[in-house]
Design a protein around this motif. Structure first.
Motif, short mmCIF file in Angstrom:
data_model
loop_
_atom_site.label_atom_id
_atom_site.label_comp_id
_atom_site.label_asym_id
_atom_site.label_seq_id
_atom_site.Cartn_x
_atom_site.Cartn_y
_atom_site.Cartn_z
N ARG A 1 0.82 -0.96 -0.02
CA ARG A 1 -0.07 -0.10 0.06
C ARG A 1 0.67 1.41 -0.03
NH1 ARG A 1 -3.48 -3.05 4.35
NH2 ARG A 1 -5.35 -3.59 3.07
N PHE A 2 1.86 1.23 0.80
CA PHE A 2 2.97 2.22 0.76
C PHE A 2 3.65 2.54 -0.45
CE2 PHE A 2 5.91 5.23 2.82
CZ PHE A 2 6.97 5.27 1.93
N TRP A 3 3.92 1.94 -1.33
CA TRP A 3 4.56 1.87 -2.60
C TRP A 3 3.49 2.49 -3.64
CZ3 TRP A 3 9.33 3.33 -2.48
CH2 TRP A 3 10.25 2.66 -1.52
N LYS B 1 0.95 4.26 -2.94
CA LYS B 1 0.51 5.37 -2.56
C LYS B 1 1.67 6.38 -2.90
CE LYS B 1 -1.52 8.07 1.21
NZ LYS B 1 -1.01 9.31 1.12
#
Lengths: 223, 218
Positions: A95-97, A99
């Protein structure tokens, strides 16, 4: 149960492509509704009143908007060929990457694309910094998802097509095979993957569209 | 195995508060480490090299960044207590959609106390439009999550302790425009997890005064 799946998209939207890929990977049958952004259909406005954008997924009459939200919905509804990993920490990283791609990569690449001369050189600095983070994330992996295409690959997939097009238009190498070897290789591998390769938007149309966008932006900036 | 949970945060950050609320909802013990963003700690730089921002959750040595991603992580790891996201995929999608939407309040809110004149008016308009839409989404439910406090409640409630500061500098009243939202925020404050995680609006106001001075806004 009869599943009714519809996708509202435009011919060129990279965000909508994420959904096309996800539905193809999962083998889900769906109907496509092409939207004209300059003349949005009443349906689109009804199904996405907040943002009035594509993509919108309609599943059994219920709309979901925002491409990354739609991807998670698809992954949770159809369990075959999972896009997100099982481990919570790996899911958080995915999810971090995704985003990061939307918040930082997109904007910094766009800045390079719409500028000229010294300003463009300056814009390359943050763009390269951001791309280097992606390079680091690919260490020891073929895809961001590991051996197979996953959530982050779909989220960043637009790079594999658009970078080459933008580089051609501005005459500038952004993803250099020497400086970013893993990212270069990923762009090739992802871009050539069977499901992905068949779905790129028409090249000529894309060149025309983005050339026009760049020209208009530069003209507006110089007023 | 003993769980080690560390939170790198800034006391006034409404984004950091989201994580505090989530940890409290799950009844988790953790070590809070206040960060100085003008002199970033080696740990912060090591754990969030990409953005170098707070909040960062470090769970058994592994970092998780971005407040809503952290809240989802907490909800997934400690799934058997006070679930924040619903189990139905469509309802989850709606919660995620609206939680992402609340992030707009962060930048608009910043513009509210950072700018003046026309720029500020534009930010104020945008800010109130967002709140009104969110109030519409709440409807007559006690919480955004329905009968239970959930993911979207966590995402938005932390902004409520910033309302007083926004109102002072923006010269408007949230309660006048969005009474249901204010009623909802008071209902949330009745929960220990929220009241123990949110900061005093007066202190936040003082923080903004200090930030404005530092950034030369007069």
């Amino acid at each position: 149960m009869g599943e009714e799946v519809k996708l509202f998209r435009t011919w060129s939207s990279p965000f909508a492509l994420r959904i096309v890929w996800a539905l193809r990977i999962k083998g889900i049958e769906y109907e496509t509704i092409f939207e004209d952004i300059s003349n949005k259909s009443p349906s689109l406005l009804q199904y996405n009143p907040v943002h009035r954008k594509v993509p919108v997924l309609l599943h059994n009459g219920r709309p979901i908007a925002e491409s990354l939200v739609i991807l998670e919905y698809i992954d949770e509804t159809w369990k075959q060929a999972p896009l997100l990993p099982v481990d919570p920490h790996e899911r958080a990283m995915a999810r971090f990457w995704a985003k990061f791609g939307d918040d930082k990569i997109l904007g910094s690449i766009w800045s390079v694309f719409i500028k000229q001369g010294k300003e463009q050189e300056e814009a390359m600095v943050p763009a390269m910094e951001n791309l280097k983070f992606l390079e680091g994330e690919l260490k020891g992996k073929k895809f961001f998802g590991g051996e197979t295409i996953g959530f982050v690959d779909l989220a960043l997939g637009w790079l594999a097509n658009l970078i080459g097009l933008l580089e051609e238009i501005v005459g500038l190498k952004v993803v250099d095979g020497e400086k970013l070897p893993l990212l270069s290789a990923w762009m090739q591998d992802f871009g050539d993957a069977p499901i992905i390769k068949d779905n790129w938007p028409a090249r000529d149309g894309m060149i025309l569209k983005f050339q026009a966008l760049r020209d208009a932006t530069i003209a507006a900036a110089s007023k | 195995m003993a769980e080690e949970i560390i939170l790198l945060d800034l006391w006034a950050s409404m984004l950091g508060m989201r994580v505090r609320v989530a940890l409290a909802e799950k009844g988790l013990k953790y070590e809070y480490r206040e960060q100085d963003l003008r002199d970033k700690s080696p740990l912060l730089l090591e754990m969030n090299p990409v953005h170098k921002k707070i909040p960062v959750l470090i769970h058994n040595g592994k970092p998780i960044c971005e407040s809503l991603i952290i809240v989802q992580y907490i909800d997934e790891v400690w799934y058997n207590k006070s679930p924040l996201l619903p189990s139905d995929p469509y309802k989850r999608a709606q919660a995620r959609f609206w939680a992402d939407y609340t992030d707009k309040l962060y930048e608009l809110g910043r513009q509210l106390w950072l700018t003046k004149g026309e720029e500020q008016e534009t930010a104020k308009k945008g800010f109130m439009e967002c709140l009104k839409l969110l109030e519409g989404e709440l409807g007559d439910k006690p919480y955004f999550g329905g009968e239970n406090f959930g993911f979207l409640d966590v995402a938005l409630v932390t902004f409520s302790c910033w309302f007083f500061a926004y109102e002072s500098f923006g010269n408007f009243s949230v309660e006048a425009e969005c009474p249901k939202l204010v009623a909802w925020s008071k209902r949330c404050m009745e929960k220990d997890s929220v009241s123990s995680s949110l900061e005093d609006p007066l202190k936040i106001h003082g923080f903004v005064i200090m930030m404005r001075k530092e950034l030369g806004v007069e």
